[in-house]
Design an enzyme around this catalytic site. Structure first.
Site, PDB file in Angstrom:
ATOM      1  N   GLY A  89      80.555  33.905  -6.741  1.00  0.00           N
ATOM      2  CA  GLY A  89      79.389  33.172  -6.278  1.00  0.00           C
ATOM      3  C   GLY A  89      78.127  33.720  -6.905  1.00  0.00           C
ATOM      4  O   GLY A  89      78.169  34.302  -7.987  1.00  0.00           O
ATOM      5  N   HIS A  90      77.012  33.570  -6.211  1.00  0.00           N
ATOM      6  CA  HIS A  90      75.739  34.007  -6.777  1.00  0.00           C
ATOM      7  C   HIS A  90      75.638  35.524  -6.703  1.00  0.00           C
ATOM      8  O   HIS A  90      75.467  36.116  -5.640  1.00  0.00           O
ATOM      9  CB  HIS A  90      74.570  33.352  -6.040  1.00  0.00           C
ATOM     10  N   ASP A 107      77.198  41.125  -9.585  1.00  0.00           N
ATOM     11  CA  ASP A 107      77.924  41.832  -8.528  1.00  0.00           C
ATOM     12  C   ASP A 107      79.285  42.333  -8.982  1.00  0.00           C
ATOM     13  O   ASP A 107      79.812  43.297  -8.438  1.00  0.00           O
ATOM     14  CB  ASP A 107      78.135  40.893  -7.340  1.00  0.00           C
ATOM     15  N   THR A 127      83.721  33.262 -11.616  1.00  0.00           N
ATOM     16  CA  THR A 127      84.288  34.610 -11.628  1.00  0.00           C
ATOM     17  C   THR A 127      85.774  34.459 -11.269  1.00  0.00           C
ATOM     18  O   THR A 127      86.121  33.537 -10.564  1.00  0.00           O
ATOM     19  CB  THR A 127      83.579  35.442 -10.541  1.00  0.00           C
ATOM     20  N   ARG A 144      72.078  41.706 -18.357  1.00  0.00           N
ATOM     21  CA  ARG A 144      72.154  41.416 -16.920  1.00  0.00           C
ATOM     22  C   ARG A 144      73.563  41.739 -16.422  1.00  0.00           C
ATOM     23  O   ARG A 144      74.560  41.329 -16.999  1.00  0.00           O
ATOM     24  CB  ARG A 144      71.864  39.935 -16.648  1.00  0.00           C
TER      25      ARG A 144
END
Length: 319
Positions: A221-222, A200, A169, A197
Site C-alpha cells: 500500500g502507501h 516501507d 508490492t 526514495r
C-alpha cells in the site's frame, strides 16, 4: 512437539488492478503460493518458503517487484526487499538496489552472511558482487507498461497520485511444520519516485515483521503511511493482545486510514496457523494454501477454493 500443518499466504499488491491484468495477477499469486507450499511440504523452513514465493512474483512482470518494477523519476528501477525469521528475529533487507533480478535473494544473504540488517544502493551492489549474484542490465527489468506509465507521469498535467493506486508490492508469510514463522516483502516502490526514495518495504516492522511468539505479516500500500503507523508490527501487537489475525489486520488498517489517510493491504498468519488477507484499497491479489486447499481472490469478499492437486494440474496445463 506436535507437528504444525504448514500454511503459506501471499499477496501481489493492494490497489487497483486493471481488468486486463486480473487474470495474470490471479495466476501469479496462485503460482507463488503453490511454490511456497511445495517447499513447506518437503520439510523446508518458513524462510525458504517465503523467499521462494516472493522470488516467483519478482520474476513475473505482472507485479511491481523485480522484473516489472515501476520506474523512478529518472526512468530507472530501484528496488527494496526484506525477509525476516520469526524464530530468531533475524532479518535482512536491501534498499534502492538496481540491476539484479531477485532482491529478495540478496536480502536473505544480508540476513545470513552479514552482521547487519539493511544494505543500501552502492553497498548492496558491492555485497551482491561479493556474493556472486549476477548483475543484469537495468533494461531487462523494465517492461513496456512501466515505461509507458513513467512517460505519462512526466506529462505536465499528469497526477502521479492517480497512478499510485495500482501499486504492487509483493509479499509472503508462512508457518512451517516446526511452528516457525517468516515473512518476505519486495517492491519496485512508487512510480516516478525521487531517486533514493525508500518506502516501507525495507523497513523492519513496516514492510513486514515475523515473531514466533505471535505470527508474521507482510504489508502493501502507501509506503509513507505504512511507515507512520509501523503497520506490520502494529498488527502483531494486536494479536499479542488476543485479537484474531483478521480482526488485528482490520483494526490496524482502519487506524492507518483514520489517523493518516493511508490505504493498504496485509497478509497475516499467527503461530497457530490461522491466516488473513485484508485490505482497505479496492483490490489486493492474494492466495493461501492450508490443509492442501488453495484459496485466492482479488476483490473484497471474493474467495475461490481449489484442492492443491486440482490447482497443480491446471498449473501444468496453463491457466
Amino acid at each position: 512437539l506436535g507437528r504444525m500443518k504448514p500454511v503459506i499466504v501471499v499477496h501481489g499488491g493492494a490497489g487497483r488492478i486493471f481488468k486486463e491484468r486480473e487474470e495474470g495477477c490471479r495466476a501469479g499469486v496462485v503460482t507463488a503460493a503453490l511454490r511456497g507450499y511445495g517447499v513447506l511440504k518437503q520439510g523446508g523452513s518458513a524462510v525458504d518458503a517465503v523467499e521462494e514465493a516472493v522470488r516467483s512474483m519478482e520474476d513475473d512482470p505482472h507485479f511491481n517487484a523485480g522484473c516489472g518494477s515501476v520506474l523512478n523519476e529518472k526512468g530507472e528501477v530501484e528496488m527494496d526487499a526484506i525477509i525476516m525469521d520469526g524464530k530468531t528475529l533475524d532479518s535482512g533487507a536491501v534498499s534502492a538496489v538496481k540491476c539484479i533480478a531477485n532482491p529478495i535473494k540478496l536480502a536473505r544473504l544480508v540476513m545470513e552472511k552479514t552482521k547487519h540488517m539493511l544494505l543500501t544502493d552502492h553497498g548492496a551492489h558491492l555485497f551482491a558482487q561479493a556474493m556472486g549474484i549476477p548483475e543484469i542490465p537495468g533494461e531487462k527489468l523494465i517492461t513496456e507498461r512501466s515505461r509507458e506509465r513513467w512517460k505519462k507521469n512526466l506529462e505536465p498535467d499528469s497526477n502521479p497520485e492517480e497512478f499510485q493506486k495500482d501499486l504492487g508490492t509483493v509479499g509472503a508469510v508462512a508457518v512451517d511444520s516446526e511452528g516457525n514463522v517468516a515473512c518476505a516483502t519486495s517492491t519496485g516502490g512508487l512510480s516516478n519516485k525521487l531517486i533514493g526514495r525508500v518506502g516501507d518495504t525495507a523497513c523492519i516492522g513496516s514492510g513486514g515483521y515475523a515473531d514466533n511468539h505471535s505470527g508474521a505479516t507482510s504489508t502493501t500500500g502507501h509506503g509513507e503511511s505504512i511507515m507512520k503507523v509501523v503497520l506490520a508490527r502494529l498488527i502483531l501487537y494486536h494479536m499479542e493482545q488476543g485479537m484474531s489475525p483478521e480482526v488485528a489486520a482490520d483494526t490496524a488498517l482502519d487506524y492507518m486510514k483514520t489517523r493518516v489517510g493511508g490505504l493498504g493491504g496485509v497478509i497475516v498468519v499467527n503461530k497457530a496457523g490461522e491466516w488473513a488477507a485484508r485490505f482497505s484499497t479496492k483490490q489486493m491479489s492474494w492466495a493461501t494454501v492450508k490443509d492442501d486447499n488453495l484459496h485466492f481472490g482479488i476483490y473484497a469478499g471474493e474467495k475461490h477454493m481449489k484442492s492443491v492437486d486440482e490447482a497443480l494440474t491446471s498449473e501444468r496445463e496453463g491457466f
